[in-house]
Design a protein around this motif. Structure first.
Motif, short mmCIF file in Angstrom:
data_model
loop_
_atom_site.label_atom_id
_atom_site.label_comp_id
_atom_site.label_asym_id
_atom_site.label_seq_id
_atom_site.Cartn_x
_atom_site.Cartn_y
_atom_site.Cartn_z
N LEU A 127 31.55 27.42 28.70
CA LEU A 127 31.44 28.69 27.95
C LEU A 127 30.11 29.21 28.73
N LYS A 128 30.30 30.08 29.43
CA LYS A 128 29.01 30.58 30.41
C LYS A 128 28.13 31.74 29.64
N ASP A 129 28.72 32.45 28.77
CA ASP A 129 27.82 33.67 28.25
C ASP A 129 28.20 34.14 26.74
N VAL A 130 27.26 34.30 26.08
CA VAL A 130 27.43 34.93 24.51
C VAL A 130 26.48 36.22 24.60
N TYR A 131 26.89 37.21 23.76
CA TYR A 131 26.23 38.47 23.52
C TYR A 131 26.94 38.80 22.26
N PHE A 132 26.02 39.24 21.51
CA PHE A 132 26.26 40.10 20.03
C PHE A 132 25.86 41.62 20.35
N SER A 133 26.67 42.48 20.00
CA SER A 133 26.03 43.84 19.76
C SER A 133 25.47 44.19 18.44
N ASP A 134 25.82 43.48 17.49
CA ASP A 134 25.38 43.49 15.97
C ASP A 134 25.44 42.22 15.42
N GLU A 135 25.06 42.07 14.14
CA GLU A 135 24.99 40.83 13.51
C GLU A 135 26.74 40.24 13.12
N ASN A 136 27.57 41.24 13.25
CA ASN A 136 28.83 40.96 13.10
C ASN A 136 29.76 40.67 14.42
N HIS A 137 29.44 41.65 15.45
CA HIS A 137 30.32 41.65 16.80
C HIS A 137 29.66 40.95 17.76
N GLY A 138 30.44 39.91 18.17
CA GLY A 138 30.08 39.10 19.42
C GLY A 138 31.20 38.60 20.30
N TRP A 139 30.83 38.45 21.43
CA TRP A 139 31.85 37.88 22.50
C TRP A 139 31.13 36.37 23.09
N ILE A 140 32.07 35.64 23.51
CA ILE A 140 31.85 34.55 24.11
C ILE A 140 32.86 34.64 25.62
N ALA A 141 32.12 34.35 26.67
CA ALA A 141 33.01 34.40 27.87
C ALA A 141 32.93 32.90 28.44
N GLY A 142 33.95 32.52 29.07
CA GLY A 142 33.81 31.30 29.88
C GLY A 142 35.34 31.03 30.64
N GLY A 143 35.01 29.66 31.05
CA GLY A 143 36.42 29.05 32.11
C GLY A 143 35.84 28.49 33.21
N TYR A 144 36.38 28.18 34.05
CA TYR A 144 36.33 27.78 35.56
C TYR A 144 36.98 28.09 36.60
N LEU A 145 36.57 28.13 37.87
CA LEU A 145 37.30 28.45 39.20
C LEU A 145 37.07 27.46 40.18
N SER A 146 38.10 26.88 40.82
CA SER A 146 37.79 25.91 41.93
C SER A 146 39.06 26.27 42.81
N ASP A 147 39.00 25.50 43.79
CA ASP A 147 40.12 25.78 44.74
C ASP A 147 41.42 25.41 44.35
N GLN A 148 41.71 24.51 43.39
CA GLN A 148 42.90 24.16 42.80
C GLN A 148 42.99 24.80 41.29
N TYR A 149 42.20 25.03 40.64
CA TYR A 149 42.28 25.53 39.14
C TYR A 149 41.58 26.54 38.87
N PHE A 150 42.29 27.54 37.83
CA PHE A 150 41.60 28.67 37.35
C PHE A 150 41.79 28.70 36.02
N GLN A 151 40.81 28.84 35.03
CA GLN A 151 41.22 29.19 33.60
C GLN A 151 39.84 30.13 33.12
N SER A 152 40.34 31.06 32.50
CA SER A 152 39.47 32.07 31.84
C SER A 152 39.52 32.08 30.48
N LYS A 153 38.53 32.40 29.65
CA LYS A 153 38.40 32.61 28.21
C LYS A 153 37.52 33.50 27.72
N ILE A 154 37.99 34.53 26.74
CA ILE A 154 37.01 35.35 26.32
C ILE A 154 37.47 35.32 24.82
N LEU A 155 36.53 35.21 23.94
CA LEU A 155 36.23 35.06 22.27
C LEU A 155 35.71 36.17 21.71
#
Length: 205
Positions: A127-155
């Motif tokens: 998980l590469k980044d986390v951000y909250f716009s207020d005390e209730n609303h937040g997002w987390i972004a992550g995943g990995y990227l290489s020559d063989q694999y790609f996966q992305s995650k947004i929570l």
């Protein structure tokens, strides 16, 4: 140890000169620190997130200062002997007493009551980044990227991190994001061709 040790430098003249205020030579029990991100909550209190290393183990860690960065101490270390690459990549404070941090292998850590507490993971991806716009609303972004694999995650959470929902998985690895409110935000990252992108987000992303 995995990665270089970190030093911290401070300027008091707008960047013309820099003075070393932290030289990582290991603490009293032999922990070495490698930093990923720095944040100050006010003119005195600041944090650096990253990882600590000791012999054949490592773990997510924080350095802490309460005198404007003149001195730093290892304030929190979560050693995991089974994971030599565990670290914190990003953290975000809603205020001086509440915050979140994310890292390798789905690591999620919450700050409250002057303590960092590891949360139940909802993903095993980095998980590469986390951000909250207020005390209730937040997002987390992550995943990995290489020559063989790609996966992305947004929570996303709408209840202050009590629950997290997986949102639409994009074709991009999001590296950083900013939300001006609970509906509108910006993100920067790169696609599967390693091309950097900047894009806008809206409500249900």
């Amino acid at each position: 140890r995995d990665g270089a040790n970190s030093n911290i430098h401070k300027t008091t003249d707008g960047g013309i000169s820099w003075n070393e205020v932290y030289a990582d030579k290991g603490d009293s029990i032999g922990l070495y620190f490698a930093g990923e991100e720095i944040c100050f909550l006010n003119g005195s209190v600041g944090w650096v997130a990253g990882s600590a290393f000791h012999d054949d183990t490592s773990g997510a860690a924080f350095l802490y200062t309460e005198n404007g960065g003149d001195t730093w101490n290892n304030i929190w270390v979560n050693i995991d002997s089974e994971d030599y690459h565990n670290r914190i990549y990003s953290f975000y404070f809603l205020n001086e007493t509440a915050g979140w941090a994310v890292g390798e292998r789905g690591l999620m850590v919450k700050y409250s009551d002057s303590q960092w507490q590891v949360q139940t993971p909802v993903s095993d991806l980095p998980l590469k980044d986390v951000y909250f716009s207020d005390e209730n609303h937040g997002w987390i972004a992550g995943g990995y990227l290489s020559d063989q694999y790609f996966q992305s995650k947004i929570l996303k959470t709408t209840d202050g991190g009590i629950t997290w929902q997986e949102k639409r998985v994009s074709d991009y690895i999001i590296n950083d994001m900013f939300f001006k409110d609970s509906l509108n935000g910006l993100a920067v990252g790169n696609d599967t061709s390693q091309i950097q992108i900047i894009g806008s987000w809206q409500s249900d992303v």
